[in-house]
Design a protein around this motif. Structure first.
Motif, PDB file in Angstrom:
ATOM      1  N   ILE A 137      27.241  11.949  15.891  1.00 28.36           N
ATOM      2  CA  ILE A 137      25.850  11.764  16.558  1.00 28.36           C
ATOM      3  C   ILE A 137      24.951  11.226  15.543  1.00 28.36           C
ATOM      4  CG2 ILE A 137      26.162  13.282  18.445  1.00 28.36           C
ATOM      5  CD1 ILE A 137      24.797  15.313  16.486  1.00 28.36           C
ATOM      6  N   ALA A 138      24.071  10.344  15.774  1.00 30.63           N
ATOM      7  CA  ALA A 138      23.169   9.866  14.824  1.00 30.63           C
ATOM      8  C   ALA A 138      22.243  10.654  14.094  1.00 30.63           C
ATOM      9  CB  ALA A 138      22.542   8.561  15.344  1.00 30.63           C
ATOM     10  N   GLN A 139      21.701  11.540  15.131  1.00 27.14           N
ATOM     11  CA  GLN A 139      20.713  12.725  14.664  1.00 27.14           C
ATOM     12  C   GLN A 139      21.040  14.060  15.558  1.00 27.14           C
ATOM     13  OE1 GLN A 139      17.070  10.663  16.033  1.00 27.14           O
ATOM     14  NE2 GLN A 139      17.613  11.000  18.253  1.00 27.14           N
ATOM     15  N   PRO A 140      20.481  15.004  14.935  1.00 20.41           N
ATOM     16  CA  PRO A 140      20.856  16.169  15.627  1.00 20.41           C
ATOM     17  C   PRO A 140      20.370  16.154  17.054  1.00 20.41           C
ATOM     18  CG  PRO A 140      20.028  16.388  13.476  1.00 20.41           C
ATOM     19  CD  PRO A 140      19.895  15.072  13.908  1.00 20.41           C
ATOM     20  N   ILE A 141      20.866  17.100  17.807  1.00 20.25           N
ATOM     21  CA  ILE A 141      20.422  17.320  19.221  1.00 20.25           C
ATOM     22  C   ILE A 141      19.972  18.790  19.468  1.00 20.25           C
ATOM     23  CG2 ILE A 141      21.448  17.301  21.564  1.00 20.25           C
ATOM     24  CD1 ILE A 141      23.643  15.522  20.756  1.00 20.25           C
TER      25      ILE A 141
ATOM     26  N   SER B 163      16.404  19.884  25.241  1.00 19.23           N
ATOM     27  CA  SER B 163      16.418  18.714  25.522  1.00 19.23           C
ATOM     28  C   SER B 163      16.904  18.724  27.273  1.00 19.23           C
ATOM     29  CB  SER B 163      17.887  18.036  24.858  1.00 19.23           C
ATOM     30  OG  SER B 163      18.234  16.849  25.626  1.00 19.23           O
ATOM     31  N   LEU B 164      16.320  17.778  27.805  1.00 21.03           N
ATOM     32  CA  LEU B 164      16.560  17.793  29.420  1.00 21.03           C
ATOM     33  C   LEU B 164      18.141  17.427  29.549  1.00 21.03           C
ATOM     34  CD1 LEU B 164      13.561  15.605  30.708  1.00 21.03           C
ATOM     35  CD2 LEU B 164      14.132  18.001  31.326  1.00 21.03           C
ATOM     36  N   LYS B 165      18.639  16.484  28.766  1.00 19.39           N
ATOM     37  CA  LYS B 165      20.121  16.162  29.133  1.00 19.39           C
ATOM     38  C   LYS B 165      21.054  17.361  28.781  1.00 19.39           C
ATOM     39  CE  LYS B 165      23.252  12.657  27.743  1.00 19.39           C
ATOM     40  NZ  LYS B 165      23.571  11.400  26.719  1.00 19.39           N
ATOM     41  N   TRP B 166      20.533  18.188  27.636  1.00 19.66           N
ATOM     42  CA  TRP B 166      21.760  19.038  27.095  1.00 19.66           C
ATOM     43  C   TRP B 166      21.481  20.772  27.128  1.00 19.66           C
ATOM     44  CZ3 TRP B 166      26.159  17.190  25.472  1.00 19.66           C
ATOM     45  CH2 TRP B 166      26.164  15.652  25.066  1.00 19.66           C
ATOM     46  N   ALA B 167      20.213  20.873  27.875  1.00 25.31           N
ATOM     47  CA  ALA B 167      19.888  22.340  28.004  1.00 25.31           C
ATOM     48  C   ALA B 167      20.940  22.976  28.792  1.00 25.31           C
ATOM     49  CB  ALA B 167      18.486  22.344  28.617  1.00 25.31           C
ATOM     50  N   MET B 168      21.421  22.422  29.968  1.00 27.83           N
ATOM     51  CA  MET B 168      22.061  22.960  30.723  1.00 27.83           C
ATOM     52  C   MET B 168      23.713  23.212  30.134  1.00 27.83           C
ATOM     53  SD  MET B 168      22.857  24.793  33.553  1.00 27.83           S
ATOM     54  CE  MET B 168      21.610  24.242  34.778  1.00 27.83           C
ATOM     55  N   ALA B 169      24.200  22.235  29.390  1.00 27.40           N
ATOM     56  CA  ALA B 169      25.229  22.517  28.363  1.00 27.40           C
ATOM     57  C   ALA B 169      25.124  23.584  27.508  1.00 27.40           C
ATOM     58  CB  ALA B 169      25.571  21.028  27.869  1.00 27.40           C
ATOM     59  N   GLY B 170      24.002  23.636  26.937  1.00 29.03           N
ATOM     60  CA  GLY B 170      23.935  24.627  25.915  1.00 29.03           C
ATOM     61  C   GLY B 170      23.987  26.199  26.515  1.00 29.03           C
TER      62      GLY B 170
ATOM     63  N   GLY C  36      14.171  28.838  31.694  1.00 30.72           N
ATOM     64  CA  GLY C  36      14.216  27.871  32.932  1.00 30.72           C
ATOM     65  C   GLY C  36      13.762  26.516  32.634  1.00 30.72           C
ATOM     66  N   GLY C  37      13.705  26.388  31.328  1.00 31.58           N
ATOM     67  CA  GLY C  37      13.190  24.853  30.836  1.00 31.58           C
ATOM     68  C   GLY C  37      14.425  23.999  30.220  1.00 31.58           C
ATOM     69  N   PRO C  38      14.025  23.178  29.685  1.00 26.40           N
ATOM     70  CA  PRO C  38      12.686  22.237  29.687  1.00 26.40           C
ATOM     71  C   PRO C  38      12.614  21.480  31.286  1.00 26.40           C
ATOM     72  CG  PRO C  38      14.280  20.942  28.565  1.00 26.40           C
ATOM     73  CD  PRO C  38      15.131  22.210  28.961  1.00 26.40           C
ATOM     74  N   LEU C  39      11.281  21.755  31.453  1.00 25.31           N
ATOM     75  CA  LEU C  39      10.700  21.065  32.789  1.00 25.31           C
ATOM     76  C   LEU C  39      11.712  21.356  34.083  1.00 25.31           C
ATOM     77  CD1 LEU C  39       9.880  17.399  31.596  1.00 25.31           C
ATOM     78  CD2 LEU C  39       8.254  19.265  32.082  1.00 25.31           C
ATOM     79  N   LYS C  40      12.277  22.673  33.961  1.00 24.01           N
ATOM     80  CA  LYS C  40      12.873  23.092  35.304  1.00 24.01           C
ATOM     81  C   LYS C  40      14.369  22.903  35.073  1.00 24.01           C
ATOM     82  CE  LYS C  40       9.058  24.842  37.044  1.00 24.01           C
ATOM     83  NZ  LYS C  40       8.633  26.210  37.040  1.00 24.01           N
ATOM     84  N   ALA C  41      14.738  22.095  34.011  1.00 22.51           N
ATOM     85  CA  ALA C  41      16.231  21.696  34.023  1.00 22.51           C
ATOM     86  C   ALA C  41      17.070  22.728  34.120  1.00 22.51           C
ATOM     87  CB  ALA C  41      16.479  21.035  32.688  1.00 22.51           C
ATOM     88  N   THR C  42      16.912  23.939  33.852  1.00 20.78           N
ATOM     89  CA  THR C  42      17.565  25.134  33.585  1.00 20.78           C
ATOM     90  C   THR C  42      17.380  26.342  34.728  1.00 20.78           C
ATOM     91  OG1 THR C  42      16.982  26.107  31.645  1.00 20.78           O
ATOM     92  CG2 THR C  42      18.822  24.647  31.619  1.00 20.78           C
ATOM     93  N   THR C  43      16.291  25.963  35.431  1.00 15.11           N
ATOM     94  CA  THR C  43      15.673  26.793  36.490  1.00 15.11           C
ATOM     95  C   THR C  43      16.753  27.008  37.589  1.00 15.11           C
ATOM     96  OG1 THR C  43      13.370  26.324  35.726  1.00 15.11           O
ATOM     97  CG2 THR C  43      13.860  27.403  38.073  1.00 15.11           C
TER      98      THR C  43
END
Length: 303
Positions: A152-156, A161-168, A247-254
């Motif tokens: 990866i080019a920069q830390p995640i 993150s909307l893309k990675w929150a559920m994965a976390g 539940g965030g960010p922006l309900k991504a894991t709600t």
């Protein structure tokens, strides 16, 4: 002994047995009625009112129809399904892989078996602190390794993150609950007769063929039970998501449990909260009914 005497003895025996069963069974019925049936009925009754804790106004099924017609409900349901399925399947795969390794005669397997219980014993709050540190974009070990390796080019920011929150939250859950599947499957593996593998080896079976024809049929019942029990458990899971992302960010894991909490304590809408809990109850009841119609885990376990 005459037929009349034997009949009288039988009636006394079975009559006494029915009385004993009634004496033992009745307290259980009362207990489950008090701690299970009555709370469910009370919660379902609350869901029919707009404000059941104060000046209750009967609204019938209005809470249900409002929830089902809101676009957010389907997003929260999808998040719940994704979280429950991914954590259950990944926990099963991780547990199965480690169980197959520990079941072999290798050095250090007793140490590995002992270490597997630690994640399950750790308090959830400690697990969240640990994984927030590991996945932190600034000082996290995983980000540092990925950046140094050029992946990866920069830390995640996994939890932000909307893309990675559920994965976390999924990775955190799998790490904590993978040992549940591990110990169930390991116990089942150790119950398989080693002579079956020896005969398969003599007949020229490969490792994959031995797993397909011997190991998997013996594990099938345990796998089905894990899928049901852990799937329901993770669908209702609240603490890991609440403590890690709220539940965030922006309900991504709600998920639905998080939404129930928000309705009840953030929006003080207990009618809608209990209605949503009722919807969850009916959904899981339907899933469990279909599951037992399609599969028969009790027969598989006894195989």
């Amino acid at each position: 002994m005459s037929m009349e005497t034997r009949t009288a003895h039988s009636r006394r025996f079975f009559g006494g047995r029915r009385f004993l069963l009634l004496v033992c069974f009745l307290p259980l019925v009362i207990f489950f009625t008090v701690v299970w049936v009555l709370p469910i009925l009370y919660a379902l009754n609350m869901s029919l009112f707009s404000n059941p804790t104060q000046e209750a106004v009967f609204v019938g099924l209005a809470n249900y129809t409002e929830l089902l017609s809101s676009p957010g409900f389907w997003t929260f349901l999808w998040n719940s399904v994704v979280y429950a399925l991914s954590t259950t399947i990944l926990s099963l795969l991780v547990g199965l892989g480690l169980a197959l390794v520990v079941n072999q005669r290798i050095k250090g397997r007793s140490i590995l078996r002992t270490m597997m219980i630690f994640p399950y014993l750790l308090p959830t709050l400690v697990v969240i602190f640990l994984w927030k540190f590991i996945l932190d974009p600034n000082v996290g070990i995983l980000n540092q390794v990925l950046v140094d390796a050029g992946l990866i080019a920069q830390p995640i920011g996994f939890f932000s993150s909307l893309k990675w929150a559920m994965a976390g939250v999924v990775v955190t859950s799998v790490w904590k609950f993978g040992s549940f599947s591990f110990f169930i499957l390991l116990a089942r593996l150790q119950a398989i007769d080693p002579d079956l593998y020896e005969r398969a080896r003599v007949e020229g079976a490969t490792t994959w063929q031995a797993f397909r024809d011997i190991t998997f049929p013996h594990l099938k019942g345990a796998i089905l039970i894990i899928l049901l029990v852990r799937g329901i458990w993770m669908f209702n899971k609240f603490d890991i998501i609440f403590l890690s992302t709220n539940g965030g960010p922006l309900k991504a894991t709600t998920t639905l449990p998080i939404r129930v909490y928000q309705l009840a304590f953030n929006e003080v809408n207990f009618g809608a909260a209990t209605a949503l809990a009722g919807i969850m109850f009916f959904l899981l009841a339907v899933v469990a009914t279909v599951y037992f119609r399609v599969f028969n885990p009790s027969e598989e376990v006894g195989a």
